[in-house]
Design a protein around this motif. Structure first.
Motif, PDB file in Angstrom:
ATOM      1  N   CYS A 388       0.841  -1.198   0.000  1.00 16.31           N
ATOM      2  CA  CYS A 388       0.000   0.000   0.000  1.00 16.31           C
ATOM      3  C   CYS A 388       0.875   1.246   0.000  1.00 16.31           C
ATOM      4  O   CYS A 388       1.627   1.486   0.946  1.00 16.31           O
ATOM      5  CB  CYS A 388      -0.898  -0.001   1.242  1.00 16.31           C
ATOM      6  N   PRO A 389       0.802   2.076  -1.049  1.00 15.41           N
ATOM      7  CA  PRO A 389       1.631   3.292  -1.110  1.00 15.41           C
ATOM      8  C   PRO A 389       1.355   4.264   0.032  1.00 15.41           C
ATOM      9  O   PRO A 389       2.262   4.982   0.468  1.00 15.41           O
ATOM     10  CB  PRO A 389       1.252   3.920  -2.460  1.00 15.41           C
ATOM     11  N   TYR A 390       0.123   4.293   0.508  1.00 14.35           N
ATOM     12  CA  TYR A 390      -0.204   5.217   1.599  1.00 14.35           C
ATOM     13  C   TYR A 390       0.560   4.857   2.861  1.00 14.35           C
ATOM     14  O   TYR A 390       0.881   5.733   3.671  1.00 14.35           O
ATOM     15  CB  TYR A 390      -1.711   5.218   1.864  1.00 14.35           C
ATOM     16  N   ARG A 391       0.861   3.587   3.023  1.00 11.46           N
ATOM     17  CA  ARG A 391       1.654   3.158   4.176  1.00 11.46           C
ATOM     18  C   ARG A 391       3.149   3.230   3.884  1.00 11.46           C
ATOM     19  O   ARG A 391       3.953   3.613   4.744  1.00 11.46           O
ATOM     20  CB  ARG A 391       1.299   1.723   4.569  1.00 11.46           C
ATOM     21  N   ASN A 392       3.557   2.870   2.666  1.00 11.54           N
ATOM     22  CA  ASN A 392       4.979   2.689   2.357  1.00 11.54           C
ATOM     23  C   ASN A 392       5.705   3.957   1.923  1.00 11.54           C
ATOM     24  O   ASN A 392       6.907   4.073   2.130  1.00 11.54           O
ATOM     25  CB  ASN A 392       5.141   1.627   1.263  1.00 11.54           C
ATOM     26  N   PHE A 393       5.003   4.893   1.300  1.00 10.02           N
ATOM     27  CA  PHE A 393       5.666   6.097   0.794  1.00 10.02           C
ATOM     28  C   PHE A 393       5.965   7.063   1.939  1.00 10.02           C
ATOM     29  O   PHE A 393       5.189   7.174   2.889  1.00 10.02           O
ATOM     30  CB  PHE A 393       4.792   6.800  -0.240  1.00 10.02           C
ATOM     31  N   ASP A 394       7.084   7.770   1.837  1.00  5.14           N
ATOM     32  CA  ASP A 394       7.432   8.732   2.895  1.00  5.14           C
ATOM     33  C   ASP A 394       6.645  10.027   2.729  1.00  5.14           C
ATOM     34  O   ASP A 394       5.944  10.230   1.730  1.00  5.14           O
ATOM     35  CB  ASP A 394       8.939   8.990   2.919  1.00  5.14           C
ATOM     36  N   GLU A 395       6.776  10.919   3.706  1.00  2.00           N
ATOM     37  CA  GLU A 395       5.966  12.133   3.746  1.00  2.00           C
ATOM     38  C   GLU A 395       6.226  13.066   2.574  1.00  2.00           C
ATOM     39  O   GLU A 395       5.355  13.855   2.200  1.00  2.00           O
ATOM     40  CB  GLU A 395       6.210  12.884   5.062  1.00  2.00           C
ATOM     41  N   ASP A 396       7.427  13.012   1.991  1.00  2.00           N
ATOM     42  CA  ASP A 396       7.740  13.873   0.850  1.00  2.00           C
ATOM     43  C   ASP A 396       7.288  13.253  -0.463  1.00  2.00           C
ATOM     44  O   ASP A 396       6.823  13.963  -1.374  1.00  2.00           O
ATOM     45  CB  ASP A 396       9.256  14.135   0.796  1.00  2.00           C
TER      46      ASP A 396
END
Length: 484
Positions: A388-396
């Protein structure tokens, strides 16, 4: 629950019952003070807990989406009717009230086992269960509510009329309502620590450490009592839980359930194992459908495939099953993957990849009909190449990706803050649902609508199928406008 180590269940298919039969469960309202002592199957143990989990997770989703009480109550009632109905004995429906209440009782205690193991899980479970109890208390028939209140000792003192008269001016100043309503009101006296919400809102008169609670605020005492009781019992359950360590049947189920709550999954998508779009979607249509209707997780698979002309094994499996359930036939799937792997020669493709494509469609190997992966599976640690990108991607990275992918569909920079704040609270499915609402505003989707009826996204195919359904009328209208 597994009495004598058995996993068989007595037949609970009883005829229509009246209130006189409901000696074990006389009311729709329950403080769950006694654990269930009847036999159940492992399947029953899991399925009834998952049904309750879907309701509690949707309550959590409503809180994360800042729904007001009326909206939260409506969504919860809908979920309860669907997964865990509790009818009054006065219901005109032909229902098995005993079985309904038995399922409610069992499901609560199974979730206690699943959510007692950490402070965070306990806190979230107590909050959601208390809200579920509030909704049920609100919709209960007056006679059922009074019967419930009379069934247990809430340790409150009814204020005598003489004392109420002596304190009339003080009580009236704290009372919210008309004078005639005040004259008809009775008061209950409890320690002020039992109604902190009423004290905070200045809805009660305080004297000598006692809070004088009017009848219409009586429910606050009940709700606080429910919450306190559940907190204590969860701590007790946590101390006893190690006794289950040797039971290989239950621990995997409990782990799966607690993970589902952390993932925020509220329901299982009904179309997760198949699609009605078979033979409608062609290989050449995938690029356009992906651009318009794919959730971020599958959009990332598609973009990587187009960029690298390749996906690793788990990425192929995840994306391939998604496309299968979306409605891509085996013939079109082979065309799609062959064209996508344009750097690979035919011989290598046929030997190393074609078999796996056919296998995922149940045409090779054990010929199983593999379902597409749900949100709970994508959110599991180490679930896939992307998950899930919403979980895996960082804040930037996440805001940049969202604007790049969904900007053309109406997602604005001003919307990103709302989505990322939800992600910070670890409500990933809520973030995905909000993106769906924002990018389908032109199709008539408003904030709070979710994918329909206020429900949150729980499956990538659910997202895509609903998007395609919404866009069909708009596309047909647009086509009519450009026809000469």
């Amino acid at each position: 629950m597994f009495k004598g180590g058995q996993t068989t269940s007595p037949d609970v298919s009883l005829p229509h019952v009246t209130n006189s039969h409901l000696l074990s469960y006389p009311n729709t309202l329950n403080f769950y003070e006694r654990p269930p002592l009847f036999d159940v199957t492992v399947e029953e143990f899991e399925t009834c807990a998952l049904d309750r989990l879907r309701i509690l997770a949707e309550i959590e989703s409503s809180l994360a989406r800042n729904r007001n009480w009326d909206e939260l109550s409506t969504v919860t009632k809908t979920q309860c009717d669907k997964y865990l109905p509790l009818n009054s004995h006065r219901s005109i429906r032909f229902t098995d009230l005993e079985a309904e209440r038995k399922k409610d009782h069992l499901s609560h205690f199974v979730l206690r086992l699943a959510f007692c193991r950490s402070e965070d899980l306990r806190r979230r479970f107590v909050k959601s269960e208390t809200l579920l109890f509030k909704v049920r208390y609100e919709i209960a028939l007056t006679e059922d509510r009074e019967a419930f209140l009379g069934s247990r000792d809430f340790n409150w003192t009814i204020v005598p009329s003489q004392e109420q008269t002596q304190l009339k001016e003080d009580l009236e100043r704290a009372f919210i309502g008309s004078k005639s309503e005040f004259e008809r009101t009775k008061y209950y006296k409890v320690k002020w620590t039992r109604v902190p919400d009423l004290v905070e809102k200045r809805k009660v008169f305080l004297k000598g450490g006692w809070a004088y609670v009017p009848t219409k605020e009586q429910s606050s005492i009940v709700f606080h009592e429910f919450e306190s009781h559940l907190e204590k019992t969860l701590e007790t359950t946590a101390r006893l839980l190690p006794r289950l360590d040797e039971d290989t049947r239950l621990l995997p189920i409990l782990n799966n359930i607690s993970q589902g709550f952390l993932a925020g999954v509220s329901s299982e998508w009904a179309g997760a194992s198949g699609s009605d779009n078979a033979d409608e979607i062609k290989a050449e249509m995938i690029d356009e459908i992906a651009r318009r209707s794919f959730p971020l997780c599958m959009r990332m698979h598609h973009e990587k495939l187009r960029k690298d002309k390749h996906l690793k094994h788990f990425g192929r499996l995840e994306y391939g099953l998604f496309l299968k359930v979306l409605g891509l036939s085996i013939e079109e799937a082979i065309v799609f993957w062959r064209k996508s792997f344009s750097r690979i020669e035919d011989d290598k493709f046929n030997k190393e990849y074609k078999y796996n494509i056919r296998h995922s469609y149940g045409l090779e190997g054990k010929r199983a009909n593999y379902p597409a992966r749900s949100c709970i599976q994508l959110l599991a640690p180490g679930s896939s190449e992307h998950g899930c990108p919403y979980r895996n991607f960082d804040e930037d990275n996440l805001p940049t990706t969202l604007i790049s992918v969904y900007g053309p569909q109406g997602l604005r920079s001003s919307d990103i803050r709302e989505v990322t704040d939800t992600v910070k609270g670890k409500h990933y499915h809520v973030a995905c649902t909000r993106v769906f609402e924002l990018t389908h505003a032109s199709c008539g989707v408003n904030k709070g609508d979710g994918i329909g009826g206020g429900e949150s996204v729980t499956h990538p195919n659910q997202y895509a199928a609903r998007s395609m359904e919404l866009r069909k009328p708009k596309e047909s209208k647009d086509a009519m406008q450009v026809d000469p």
